[in-house]
Design an enzyme around this catalytic site. Sequence first.
Site, mmCIF file in Angstrom:
data_model
loop_
_atom_site.group_PDB
_atom_site.id
_atom_site.type_symbol
_atom_site.label_atom_id
_atom_site.label_comp_id
_atom_site.label_asym_id
_atom_site.label_seq_id
_atom_site.Cartn_x
_atom_site.Cartn_y
_atom_site.Cartn_z
ATOM 1 N N GLU A 275 0.758 -4.761 11.019
ATOM 2 C CA GLU A 275 0.300 -3.375 10.862
ATOM 3 C C GLU A 275 1.123 -2.575 11.854
ATOM 4 O O GLU A 275 0.940 -2.696 13.065
ATOM 5 C CB GLU A 275 -1.204 -3.242 11.176
ATOM 6 C CG GLU A 275 -2.139 -4.006 10.238
ATOM 7 C CD GLU A 275 -2.399 -3.297 8.915
ATOM 8 O OE1 GLU A 275 -1.889 -2.174 8.710
ATOM 9 O OE2 GLU A 275 -3.113 -3.887 8.078
ATOM 10 N N ARG B 39 0.971 4.427 0.485
ATOM 11 C CA ARG B 39 1.148 5.510 1.462
ATOM 12 C C ARG B 39 1.750 5.028 2.780
ATOM 13 O O ARG B 39 1.992 5.839 3.671
ATOM 14 C CB ARG B 39 -0.211 6.141 1.736
ATOM 15 C CG ARG B 39 -1.202 5.149 2.315
ATOM 16 C CD ARG B 39 -2.617 5.665 2.185
ATOM 17 N NE ARG B 39 -3.582 4.634 2.559
ATOM 18 C CZ ARG B 39 -4.868 4.685 2.252
ATOM 19 N NH1 ARG B 39 -5.332 5.709 1.558
ATOM 20 N NH2 ARG B 39 -5.684 3.720 2.609
ATOM 21 N N ARG C 181 -5.845 -7.177 -2.398
ATOM 22 C CA ARG C 181 -7.144 -7.825 -2.586
ATOM 23 C C ARG C 181 -7.149 -8.563 -3.923
ATOM 24 O O ARG C 181 -8.200 -8.923 -4.412
ATOM 25 C CB ARG C 181 -8.283 -6.797 -2.582
ATOM 26 C CG ARG C 181 -8.415 -5.975 -1.317
ATOM 27 C CD ARG C 181 -8.865 -6.795 -0.093
ATOM 28 N NE ARG C 181 -9.083 -5.921 1.047
ATOM 29 C CZ ARG C 181 -8.100 -5.522 1.872
ATOM 30 N NH1 ARG C 181 -6.862 -5.958 1.697
ATOM 31 N NH2 ARG C 181 -8.375 -4.715 2.886
ATOM 32 N N HIS D 72 0.859 -1.184 0.000
ATOM 33 C CA HIS D 72 0.000 0.000 0.000
ATOM 34 C C HIS D 72 0.894 1.232 0.000
ATOM 35 O O HIS D 72 1.731 1.422 0.883
ATOM 36 C CB HIS D 72 -0.963 -0.023 1.194
ATOM 37 C CG HIS D 72 -2.004 -1.086 1.047
ATOM 38 N ND1 HIS D 72 -2.494 -1.818 2.091
ATOM 39 C CD2 HIS D 72 -2.642 -1.530 -0.080
ATOM 40 C CE1 HIS D 72 -3.403 -2.689 1.620
ATOM 41 N NE2 HIS D 72 -3.508 -2.527 0.317
ATOM 42 N N SER E 245 0.908 -0.531 7.457
ATOM 43 C CA SER E 245 0.588 0.333 8.577
ATOM 44 C C SER E 245 -0.839 0.821 8.313
ATOM 45 O O SER E 245 -1.301 0.762 7.169
ATOM 46 C CB SER E 245 1.568 1.503 8.693
ATOM 47 O OG SER E 245 1.374 2.439 7.660
ATOM 48 N N TYR E 246 -1.585 1.293 9.323
ATOM 49 C CA TYR E 246 -1.152 1.396 10.699
ATOM 50 C C TYR E 246 -2.149 0.630 11.566
ATOM 51 O O TYR E 246 -3.132 0.095 11.050
ATOM 52 C CB TYR E 246 -1.114 2.878 11.137
ATOM 53 C CG TYR E 246 -2.399 3.624 10.880
ATOM 54 C CD1 TYR E 246 -3.421 3.649 11.833
ATOM 55 C CD2 TYR E 246 -2.612 4.293 9.662
ATOM 56 C CE1 TYR E 246 -4.609 4.324 11.593
ATOM 57 C CE2 TYR E 246 -3.812 4.962 9.421
ATOM 58 C CZ TYR E 246 -4.788 4.967 10.384
ATOM 59 O OH TYR E 246 -5.971 5.612 10.133
HETATM 60 ZN ZN LIG Z 1 -1.819 -1.705 4.013
#
Ligand SMILES: [Zn+2]
Length: 415
Positions: free
Chosen positions: A381, A176, A250, A174, A306-307
């Site tokens: 995470e 960001r 996903r 992911h 995260s997070y």
């Molecule tokens: Zn993620």
Amino acid sequence: MKSFLLSSLLFSTILAGVVPRATEKVDYHGFKVLRLELTEKSAKVEAKIEELVAHVLNPGTSSVLDVVVSADKVKAVSAFAKKSTVITEDVGLALEGEGGISAYSVPSETWFTAYHSYADHMQFIKDLQASFTSNSEIITAGTSVQGRVLTGIHIWGSGGKGSKPAVLFHGTVHAREWITTMTVEYIAWQLLTKYGSDASVKALVDKFDFYIMPIVNPDGFAYTQTNDRLWRKNRQTVSGNSCVGRDNNRNWSYKWEVTGGASTNPCSETFKGLAAGDAPENKGMMAQVTSLRDGKGLRLYIDFHSYGQYILWPYGYNCNLVVENDAQHRSLATAAAAAIKAVSGTAYTYGPSCSTLYATTGSSTDYTDVVGNATYSYTYELRDKGNSGFVLPVNQIQPTVRETWAGVVSMLKSA
Ligand SMILES: [Zn+2]
Ligand SMILES: *[C@@H]1O[C@H](CO)[C@@H](O)[C@H](O)[C@H]1NC(C)=O
Ligand SMILES: *[C@@H]1O[C@H](CO)[C@@H](O)[C@H](O)[C@H]1NC(C)=O
């Protein structure tokens, strides 16, 4: 170059009466950089010049050659040129003013005090590998939508390359989640820089083959730096729709078709894609997982996100199912959470992902568990619990990577 090295080696051999060590550093005091303008580009003339000089700085490029030459050969070398200019009077003095070799060396811990560009992350991995060539190599796992190669590092120990069960770490799926890039790099950096000095690290590196990928969504990551800091997905378009991006977590081809754990809306943050595994990044990652499975087997997979401060394991697609070695997963996670807490007090929650956090379909860890036959599959995470969220301040990078390292080491010892 050859003749220079040879003659200087012979000379010092005669002087000292011993064979000089290959690591002896060339002393460039009294050497100049000359720019030679030849009447034409000529391999023959260049070869003659090369015999006289220590280095040609721009070999084969043009009729203008920059060369490093000792003072006593300046005249002989200049005779080949229609014009020669002194660029550097004394190379030795210039080197003194350079300030030592920080430009190219093992990346230092200060790397972990700032966030970095995509290009710099790629350079970090290359520099790290170049510093430990005997037990690491650059690896790749396919290519992103925009043509960036998913790049990582493979680290092995005394058993030799590819001889041990695989440990696979993925970061930045992911876009960001910048702290995950730093964390995954820190793990690689620790394993390599501590191998020679820390017996417990050496034992881990000798026990596994590590495959470490800091950025598996490079397009998305680059986009967070050029356009939208909070972008999550990849940068894949959908025909007939103006929304961009699939959620790579996903889109793994296991239980991808199950409903309720991802979105079918291309505009959603968790858009699963039009078909399982249709994101090119996922094709690369799935091939990597099955190839490790078919090699020495996959012992441990961790997907860093995260997070939220969670340690999660399968399954994501069904809240009523647990993996057959659920108790062992729980045991390693419990120890890892305790190890993290012991470093910094940071508290983690742990459990099977669907029942502990939320349902996810087509997730990495369901795939690595079932298709990849991994013994252990986890999602971390990382910090924090939402106060700063994805935009974790730089002064939390080192505390986060250090505490997470402790958790990962704890897992590796028992895995
Ligand atoms: Zn993620
Ligand atoms: C998601 O993955 C499936 C197969 O795993 C693939 O067929 C599909 O095209 C992918 N789509 C997206 C948008 O990721
Ligand atoms: C799965 O891994 C186990 C070891 O953990 C191994 O014994 C088994 O043969 C593997 N199965 C497949 C299908 O690769």
